[in-house]
Design an enzyme around this catalytic site. Structure first.
Site, short mmCIF file in Angstrom:
data_model
loop_
_atom_site.label_atom_id
_atom_site.label_comp_id
_atom_site.label_asym_id
_atom_site.label_seq_id
_atom_site.Cartn_x
_atom_site.Cartn_y
_atom_site.Cartn_z
N ASN A 111 0.82 -1.23 0.00
CA ASN A 111 0.00 0.00 0.00
C ASN A 111 0.85 1.28 0.00
O ASN A 111 0.34 2.36 -0.21
CB ASN A 111 -0.98 0.00 1.19
CG ASN A 111 -0.27 0.11 2.52
OD1 ASN A 111 0.81 -0.42 2.70
ND2 ASN A 111 -0.89 0.82 3.44
N LYS A 168 9.41 -10.20 1.52
CA LYS A 168 10.12 -8.98 1.96
C LYS A 168 10.14 -8.85 3.48
O LYS A 168 11.05 -8.23 4.03
CB LYS A 168 9.53 -7.73 1.29
CG LYS A 168 8.16 -7.30 1.78
CD LYS A 168 8.21 -6.09 2.67
CE LYS A 168 6.87 -5.64 3.20
NZ LYS A 168 5.74 -6.51 3.35
P1 ADP Z 1 1.88 -5.98 2.69
O1 ADP Z 1 1.81 -5.58 1.26
O2 ADP Z 1 2.04 -4.81 3.61
O3 ADP Z 1 2.85 -7.10 2.96
P2 ADP Z 1 -0.29 -7.91 3.10
O4 ADP Z 1 -1.59 -7.76 2.39
O5 ADP Z 1 0.65 -8.98 2.66
O6 ADP Z 1 0.40 -6.48 3.06
O7 ADP Z 1 -0.55 -8.12 4.66
C1 ADP Z 1 -1.32 -7.21 5.43
C2 ADP Z 1 -2.78 -7.67 5.56
O8 ADP Z 1 -2.89 -8.82 6.37
C3 ADP Z 1 -3.67 -6.69 6.26
O9 ADP Z 1 -4.07 -5.64 5.40
C4 ADP Z 1 -4.86 -7.57 6.70
O10 ADP Z 1 -5.88 -7.53 5.73
C5 ADP Z 1 -4.28 -8.98 6.70
N1 ADP Z 1 -4.36 -9.73 7.96
C6 ADP Z 1 -4.44 -11.07 8.02
N2 ADP Z 1 -4.47 -11.51 9.28
C7 ADP Z 1 -4.40 -10.41 10.08
C8 ADP Z 1 -4.41 -10.22 11.51
N3 ADP Z 1 -4.45 -11.23 12.36
N4 ADP Z 1 -4.33 -8.93 11.97
C9 ADP Z 1 -4.27 -7.89 11.11
N5 ADP Z 1 -4.28 -8.02 9.76
C10 ADP Z 1 -4.34 -9.27 9.24
MG MG Z 2 2.76 -9.13 2.10
#
Ligand code: ADP
Ligand code: MG
Length: 306
Positions: free
Chosen positions: A12, A206
């Protein structure tokens, strides 16, 4: 007090197209520069999922010679770094700080015996019919797999990072007071063959690469910036609970109970726990970009330490 901080940027922070990215990184630069202005030493890591996917797809068109996947990763580090280093440089100048910002094309060593190579899971590139996929597999040796009813795609392994090749360069530039962007997209995965480093078609998470980097440079903090302000137990359920300060032992218990989604939150939690365990006084913080500054001040985010 001055801290050494690795900031790992999630999807993001970068957006989905080059144009979007160039705009978005101007916002991303603000909390990073806030930390630098407060006197902290900041090293930046970032993901590259959508970016390397686009590069790989663009070379899949058949009109140009094939581009190997490690080279696609190197390209993504280059243009993401280009945007980030300029945005951070400008934001620093706005605050009256004339500090060099540099991107290092970074290789990260993986073990060729890593079990992940026996079970590739990360889909990359175009979709194909079963017949096309079988032909590609025969011609190239690629592993092709059906992807959620949408057709066949190439899959690559996601091995664990073991070391950062440009280790001394990163440390020298930090000592020199420069702002370093490194291990982009988890780094270009390479296997050691004596003096030779062989790039492999793989994706290093990452979050794990950022942890290896943070431990390597003796960072005080590993800050993983993502789309959520805190990590939750029972995420998305009615009994959702947001975590503030958590010990490694508690986090390990929650991991065992299956609170964190593999592929998104689980790697962040695993990386956080590994970092907190890697040396005394090390804290991992998972929060959102907007909350980075308050997070470091202890006002929000999820803090994980021994
Ligand atoms: P990034 O690109 O920052 O690595 P990801 O989409 O891989 O983002 O991981 C972040 C997402 O993980 C959050 O936006 C949320 O939707 C999800 N998520 C899954 N499990 C959890 C949890 N236990 N607590 C908070 N977020 C969670
Ligand atoms: Mg990720």
């Amino acid at each position: 007090m001055k801290k050494r901080i690795v900031v790992a940027l999630g999807g993001n922070a970068l957006g989905n197209t080059a144009q979007e990215q160039r705009e978005l990184v101007r916002q991303t630069a603000v909390p990073i520069v806030d930390l630098i202005v407060e006197g902290h030493e900041v090293v930046i890591a970032h993901g590259n999922g959508p970016q390397v996917g686009m590069i790989n797809l663009a070379f899949d068109c058949g009109d140009v010679p094939p581009m190997p996947f490690p080279e696609c990763g190197a390209m993504s580090q280059g243009y993401i770094g280009y945007h980030l280093q300029n945005a951070i440089r400008e934001e620093l100048l706005v605050r009256g700080l004339n500090k060099p910002v540099v991107t290092i094309i970074t290789q990260v060593v993986v073990d060729k015996e890593d079990p992940a190579f026996q079970n590739p899971t990360k889909p990359i590139g175009s979709f194909y019919s079963q017949e096309q996929a079988e032909k590609i597999a025969e011609q190239t040796g690629f592993t092709m797999r059906e992807d959620a009813g949408r057709g066949y795609r190439r899959v690559v392994a996601s091995p664990r990072p073991t070391a950062v090749v440009e280790d001394r360069t990163v440390k020298a530039l930090i000592r020199e007071g420069q702002v370093v962007i490194t291990v982009g997209g988890g780094g270009i995965p390479v296997i050691r063959e004596g003096d030779h480093l062989e790039g492999v078609a793989a994706v290093i998470d990452k979050d794990f690469a950022s942890e290896v980097l943070a431990a390597m440079i003796d960072a005080d903090y590993l800050i993983i910036l993502t789309a959520v302000e805190k990590i939750a137990l029972n995420y998305g359920k009615p009994n959702e609970t947001w975590l503030d300060k958590v010990t490694v032992a508690e986090m390990e218990q929650y991991m065992e109970e299956g609170h964190f989604a593999p592929g998104s939150m689980l790697p962040k939690v695993e990386a956080s726990v590994a970092f907190a365990k890697s040396g005394p006084g090390r804290t991992a913080l998972v929060t959102s970009l907007e909350n980075a500054r308050d997070g470091i001040a202890g006002k929000t985010g999820t803090h994980i330490s021994m």
